[in-house]
Scaffold this motif. Structure first.
Motif, PDB file in Angstrom:
ATOM      1  N   ASP A  29       0.852  -1.197   0.000  1.00 20.40           N
ATOM      2  CA  ASP A  29       0.000   0.000   0.000  1.00 20.40           C
ATOM      3  C   ASP A  29       0.886   1.244   0.000  1.00 20.40           C
ATOM      4  OD1 ASP A  29      -2.331   1.420  -0.110  1.00 20.40           O
ATOM      5  OD2 ASP A  29      -2.911   1.114   1.972  1.00 20.40           O
ATOM      6  N   GLU A  30       0.281   2.377  -0.332  1.00 20.02           N
ATOM      7  CA  GLU A  30       1.028   3.634  -0.378  1.00 20.02           C
ATOM      8  C   GLU A  30       0.279   4.712   0.395  1.00 20.02           C
ATOM      9  OE1 GLU A  30      -0.519   6.330  -1.884  1.00 20.02           O
ATOM     10  OE2 GLU A  30      -2.183   5.057  -2.509  1.00 20.02           O
ATOM     11  N   VAL A  31       1.028   5.740   0.768  1.00 17.49           N
ATOM     12  CA  VAL A  31       0.431   6.935   1.357  1.00 17.49           C
ATOM     13  C   VAL A  31       1.108   8.152   0.728  1.00 17.49           C
ATOM     14  CG1 VAL A  31      -0.124   5.843   3.567  1.00 17.49           C
ATOM     15  CG2 VAL A  31       2.073   6.993   3.287  1.00 17.49           C
ATOM     16  N   GLY A  32       0.360   9.247   0.681  1.00 23.72           N
ATOM     17  CA  GLY A  32       0.953  10.488   0.227  1.00 23.72           C
ATOM     18  C   GLY A  32       0.813  10.783  -1.243  1.00 23.72           C
ATOM     19  N   ARG A  33      -0.232  10.295  -1.865  1.00 29.81           N
ATOM     20  CA  ARG A  33      -0.430  10.650  -3.279  1.00 29.81           C
ATOM     21  C   ARG A  33      -0.994  12.061  -3.415  1.00 29.81           C
ATOM     22  NH1 ARG A  33      -2.962   5.642  -6.716  1.00 29.81           N
ATOM     23  NH2 ARG A  33      -2.843   7.249  -8.330  1.00 29.81           N
ATOM     24  N   GLY A  34      -1.752  12.510  -2.416  1.00 29.37           N
ATOM     25  CA  GLY A  34      -2.460  13.782  -2.538  1.00 29.37           C
ATOM     26  C   GLY A  34      -1.780  15.034  -2.024  1.00 29.37           C
ATOM     27  N   PRO A  35      -0.786  14.942  -1.136  1.00 30.07           N
ATOM     28  CA  PRO A  35      -0.200  16.157  -0.560  1.00 30.07           C
ATOM     29  C   PRO A  35       0.482  17.060  -1.591  1.00 30.07           C
ATOM     30  CG  PRO A  35       0.359  14.253   0.766  1.00 30.07           C
ATOM     31  CD  PRO A  35      -0.257  13.737  -0.494  1.00 30.07           C
ATOM     32  N   LEU A  36       0.670  18.314  -1.182  1.00 26.46           N
ATOM     33  CA  LEU A  36       1.376  19.286  -2.018  1.00 26.46           C
ATOM     34  C   LEU A  36       2.885  19.192  -1.831  1.00 26.46           C
ATOM     35  CD1 LEU A  36      -0.842  22.439  -1.273  1.00 26.46           C
ATOM     36  CD2 LEU A  36      -1.177  20.692  -3.040  1.00 26.46           C
ATOM     37  N   ALA A  37       3.308  18.515  -0.769  1.00 24.03           N
ATOM     38  CA  ALA A  37       4.738  18.449  -0.454  1.00 24.03           C
ATOM     39  C   ALA A  37       5.094  17.085   0.113  1.00 24.03           C
ATOM     40  CB  ALA A  37       5.101  19.544   0.557  1.00 24.03           C
ATOM     41  N   GLY A  38       6.373  16.746  -0.006  1.00 25.10           N
ATOM     42  CA  GLY A  38       6.866  15.489   0.544  1.00 25.10           C
ATOM     43  C   GLY A  38       6.776  14.344  -0.447  1.00 25.10           C
ATOM     44  N   PRO A  39       7.396  13.236  -0.109  1.00 26.04           N
ATOM     45  CA  PRO A  39       7.425  12.078  -1.007  1.00 26.04           C
ATOM     46  C   PRO A  39       6.131  11.274  -0.962  1.00 26.04           C
ATOM     47  CG  PRO A  39       8.480  11.516   1.052  1.00 26.04           C
ATOM     48  CD  PRO A  39       8.103  12.962   1.160  1.00 26.04           C
ATOM     49  N   VAL A  40       5.962  10.407  -1.938  1.00 27.15           N
ATOM     50  CA  VAL A  40       4.979   9.336  -1.840  1.00 27.15           C
ATOM     51  C   VAL A  40       5.734   8.130  -1.283  1.00 27.15           C
ATOM     52  CG1 VAL A  40       5.328   8.564  -4.241  1.00 27.15           C
ATOM     53  CG2 VAL A  40       3.213   7.990  -3.048  1.00 27.15           C
ATOM     54  N   VAL A  41       5.113   7.444  -0.335  1.00 28.37           N
ATOM     55  CA  VAL A  41       5.780   6.359   0.385  1.00 28.37           C
ATOM     56  C   VAL A  41       4.945   5.083   0.272  1.00 28.37           C
ATOM     57  CG1 VAL A  41       6.616   5.553   2.635  1.00 28.37           C
ATOM     58  CG2 VAL A  41       6.826   7.966   2.025  1.00 28.37           C
ATOM     59  N   ALA A  42       5.601   3.985  -0.065  1.00 26.42           N
ATOM     60  CA  ALA A  42       4.931   2.682  -0.160  1.00 26.42           C
ATOM     61  C   ALA A  42       5.475   1.746   0.908  1.00 26.42           C
ATOM     62  CB  ALA A  42       5.146   2.068  -1.539  1.00 26.42           C
ATOM     63  N   SER A  93      -2.722  -7.893   5.533  1.00 24.35           N
ATOM     64  CA  SER A  93      -1.377  -7.587   5.036  1.00 24.35           C
ATOM     65  C   SER A  93      -1.308  -6.191   4.423  1.00 24.35           C
ATOM     66  CB  SER A  93      -0.934  -8.618   3.998  1.00 24.35           C
ATOM     67  OG  SER A  93      -0.918  -9.915   4.534  1.00 24.35           O
ATOM     68  N   ILE A  94      -2.333  -5.828   3.639  1.00 19.20           N
ATOM     69  CA  ILE A  94      -2.368  -4.495   3.046  1.00 19.20           C
ATOM     70  C   ILE A  94      -2.537  -3.442   4.129  1.00 19.20           C
ATOM     71  CG2 ILE A  94      -3.598  -2.959   1.474  1.00 19.20           C
ATOM     72  CD1 ILE A  94      -4.334  -5.387  -0.213  1.00 19.20           C
ATOM     73  N   ALA A  95      -3.399  -3.713   5.105  1.00 20.62           N
ATOM     74  CA  ALA A  95      -3.579  -2.772   6.216  1.00 20.62           C
ATOM     75  C   ALA A  95      -2.267  -2.550   6.958  1.00 20.62           C
ATOM     76  CB  ALA A  95      -4.654  -3.286   7.168  1.00 20.62           C
ATOM     77  N   ALA A  96      -1.527  -3.624   7.191  1.00 21.35           N
ATOM     78  CA  ALA A  96      -0.233  -3.504   7.869  1.00 21.35           C
ATOM     79  C   ALA A  96       0.729  -2.658   7.039  1.00 21.35           C
ATOM     80  CB  ALA A  96       0.359  -4.885   8.120  1.00 21.35           C
ATOM     81  N   ALA A  97       0.712  -2.863   5.726  1.00 19.10           N
ATOM     82  CA  ALA A  97       1.565  -2.067   4.837  1.00 19.10           C
ATOM     83  C   ALA A  97       1.182  -0.595   4.880  1.00 19.10           C
ATOM     84  CB  ALA A  97       1.474  -2.602   3.405  1.00 19.10           C
ATOM     85  N   SER A  98      -0.113  -0.328   4.947  1.00 18.15           N
ATOM     86  CA  SER A  98      -0.565   1.072   5.001  1.00 18.15           C
ATOM     87  C   SER A  98      -0.104   1.740   6.289  1.00 18.15           C
ATOM     88  CB  SER A  98      -2.092   1.157   4.865  1.00 18.15           C
ATOM     89  OG  SER A  98      -2.767   0.859   6.074  1.00 18.15           O
ATOM     90  N   ILE A  99      -0.066   0.978   7.372  1.00 17.14           N
ATOM     91  CA  ILE A  99       0.357   1.535   8.666  1.00 17.14           C
ATOM     92  C   ILE A  99       1.840   1.879   8.662  1.00 17.14           C
ATOM     93  CG2 ILE A  99       0.717   0.977  11.105  1.00 17.14           C
ATOM     94  CD1 ILE A  99      -1.956  -0.646  10.898  1.00 17.14           C
ATOM     95  N   ILE A 100       2.686   0.960   8.188  1.00 14.57           N
ATOM     96  CA  ILE A 100       4.126   1.272   8.233  1.00 14.57           C
ATOM     97  C   ILE A 100       4.472   2.394   7.255  1.00 14.57           C
ATOM     98  CG2 ILE A 100       4.687  -1.065   9.027  1.00 14.57           C
ATOM     99  CD1 ILE A 100       6.136  -1.431   6.262  1.00 14.57           C
ATOM    100  N   ALA A 101       3.756   2.458   6.133  1.00 13.72           N
ATOM    101  CA  ALA A 101       3.997   3.549   5.187  1.00 13.72           C
ATOM    102  C   ALA A 101       3.565   4.883   5.785  1.00 13.72           C
ATOM    103  CB  ALA A 101       3.252   3.282   3.879  1.00 13.72           C
ATOM    104  N   LYS A 102       2.407   4.903   6.419  1.00  8.25           N
ATOM    105  CA  LYS A 102       1.875   6.132   7.005  1.00  8.25           C
ATOM    106  C   LYS A 102       2.767   6.639   8.135  1.00  8.25           C
ATOM    107  CE  LYS A 102      -1.296   9.249   8.210  1.00  8.25           C
ATOM    108  NZ  LYS A 102      -1.329  10.546   7.506  1.00  8.25           N
ATOM    109  N   VAL A 103       3.170   5.754   9.025  1.00  9.21           N
ATOM    110  CA  VAL A 103       4.009   6.166  10.154  1.00  9.21           C
ATOM    111  C   VAL A 103       5.361   6.658   9.646  1.00  9.21           C
ATOM    112  CG1 VAL A 103       5.232   5.360  12.219  1.00  9.21           C
ATOM    113  CG2 VAL A 103       2.847   4.710  11.844  1.00  9.21           C
ATOM    114  N   THR A 104       5.932   5.953   8.687  1.00  9.12           N
ATOM    115  CA  THR A 104       7.217   6.368   8.125  1.00  9.12           C
ATOM    116  C   THR A 104       7.119   7.758   7.511  1.00  9.12           C
ATOM    117  OG1 THR A 104       7.878   4.082   7.663  1.00  9.12           O
ATOM    118  CG2 THR A 104       8.989   5.809   6.417  1.00  9.12           C
ATOM    119  N   ARG A 105       6.087   7.985   6.714  1.00  3.79           N
ATOM    120  CA  ARG A 105       5.940   9.290   6.050  1.00  3.79           C
ATOM    121  C   ARG A 105       5.650  10.399   7.057  1.00  3.79           C
ATOM    122  NH1 ARG A 105       2.886  13.072   3.640  1.00  3.79           N
ATOM    123  NH2 ARG A 105       3.691  13.834   1.639  1.00  3.79           N
TER     124      ARG A 105
END
Length: 219
Positions: free
Chosen positions: A43-56, A158-170
């Motif tokens: 999973d990924e996070v950060g497709r919508g922000p104006l700043a910062g990376p996209v993180v998977a 598994s996808i939910a877990a991926a979304s959590i580590i991506a979100k916390v990292t970002r």
């Protein structure tokens, strides 16, 4: 044990049983594909922000792994995500994080940058997965069996877990950026286009981590 304590225990047991039933439903894809070997949620996070990376994020969990309250990261409080992040990192067979920078997003567009971040997350796993459970997408240039699942972060543990580590990292990264690039409120808005962020953008102009292709109407 008095009556009040007994009632409290009964409610706690009911809550726990309900949560375990929910997790069992969220593990249906994992059970369906477990015969193939290692199953990895993406999973990924950060497709919508104006700043910062996209993180998977990429996560391979052990069979029959129980991580209570794991869910789509958007449904969880920051405190809960942080606690679950630690538990996921402790229990997972392997985890991987991939990123695409704001400059890369501007160069190849957000969709292609998201795919690139996902491929990097897979590459950073210490174990090669046999099946990928993806949140909605099929990732190009990946020679591993893929199963795209619409709203997968709500349907696959598994996808939910991926979304959590991506979100916390970002989120942690954006807090760090805020300390060296003040004025935009990155620690609180994580790069999303809040009123305070847009005011900072109009006053200060673009920073090094802004996505130039996203901010044309503000700068």
């Amino acid at each position: 044990m008095n009556k009040r304590e007994e009632e409290k225990r009964r409610k706690q047991e009911e809550k726990l049983a309900k949560e375990r039933a929910r997790l069992k439903r969220m593990s249906s894809y994992e059970r369906e594909y477990e015969r193939y070997g290692y199953i990895c949620g993406i999973d990924e996070v950060g497709r919508g922000p104006l700043a910062g990376p996209v993180v998977a994020g990429a996560v391979i969990l052990p069979k029959e792994c129980e991580i209570l309250w794991v869910n789509d990261s958007k449904q969880l409080s920051e405190k809960k995500r942080e606690l679950l992040y630690d538990e996921i990192m402790e229990k997972a067979v392997a985890t991987g994080i991939g990123m695409a920078s704001p400059a890369r997003i501007d160069e190849i567009n957000i969709l292609q940058a998201t795919y690139e971040a996902m491929r990097k997350a897979i590459e950073n796993l210490k174990v090669r997965p046999d099946v990928l459970l993806n949140d909605a997408v099929t990732i190009p240039e990946v020679d591993i069996r893929q199963v795209p699942i619409i709203r997968g972060d709500e349907k696959s543990v598994s996808i939910a877990a991926a979304s959590i580590i991506a979100k916390v990292t970002r989120d942690r990264l954006m807090v760090e950026y805020d300390s060296v690039i003040p004025g935009y409120g990155f620690a609180s808005n994580k790069g999303y286009g809040t009123k305070a962020h847009i005011e900072g953008l109009r006053e200060l102009g673009a920073s090094l981590i802004h996505r130039k292709t996203f901010i044309g109407k503000y700068v």
